[in-house]
Write a protein that holds these residues in place. Structure first.
Motif: not given
Length: 200
Positions: A64-78
């Motif tokens: 399973a996995g999440l599909v983020p939406g809305g904005r790009l993530l920074g490397y630290g956030e990801e």
């Protein structure tokens, strides 16, 4: 604005899940399902803490996995978002410990959570560990260089995973599910490897 992410599941994954739950007399499938739910809850909790919008929670044959939406993530956030799942799995593995002597299911639940957390920390493409490695390398080097390193580590650890599964299957007569899982990973990884070799 959607308060909760949309739930998506591949038809083949739904059939496999229902079949396992209906035929599982040892409750191993149920323990694995609960462990997976806790793992994904870790990702969801940290996504909420980091205010990362999640469009959907997608289930497929390999997990399973999440599909983020809305904005790009920074490397630290990801990196943190990926680390949350294995962290929740490893912490959750310790919770049933007081009941190990009285419940076989408690032992199964701890083992399933521990194995899921450790497996996801492997530096394999599409695993949490692989994405964490890609984020750490991309923050220092170029994304292309990070992708080359990730491809190499993925291949090495996939071979180790396949060799381990084959050993248990041939020597102990067990581990068929792990062997099938490693073969499925190979089938998904090889097209990406071929694209990289062709320079696409």
């Amino acid at each position: 604005m959607r308060r909760f992410p949309r739930f998506e599941i591949e038809p083949a994954a739904a059939v496999m899940l229902v079949s396992l739950l209906l035929t599982d007399r040892s409750h191993l499938a149920l323990a694995a399902l609960l462990a997976a739910a806790v793992h994904e809850a870790g990702h969801l909790v940290l996504a909420r803490v980091l205010r990362v919008p999640v469009r959907s929670l997608r289930f497929h044959m390999l997990g399973a996995g999440l599909v983020p939406g809305g904005r790009l993530l920074g490397y630290g956030e990801e990196f943190l978002l990926c680390a949350a799942g294995p962290l929740f799995s490893l912490l959750f593995a310790a919770l049933p410990a007081p009941f190990w002597g009285r419940s076989e299911f408690a032992v199964l639940l701890s083992c399933a959570s521990l194995l899921l957390g450790m497996l996801n920390l492997l530096p394999i493409r599409a695993f949490d560990g692989g994405r964490m490695l890609a984020c750490a390398l991309s923050a220092r080097w170029s994304p292309a260089a990070a992708d080359h390193v990730l491809t190499a580590t993925s291949l090495v650890f996939l071979l180790l995973l396949f060799a381990t599964a084959s050993y248990f299957l041939l020597r102990a007569g067990d581990g068929l599910s792990l062997w099938c899982f490693s073969m499925s990973l190979f089938s998904r990884f090889l097209p990406a490897l071929k694209r990289e070799d062709s320079g696409e």
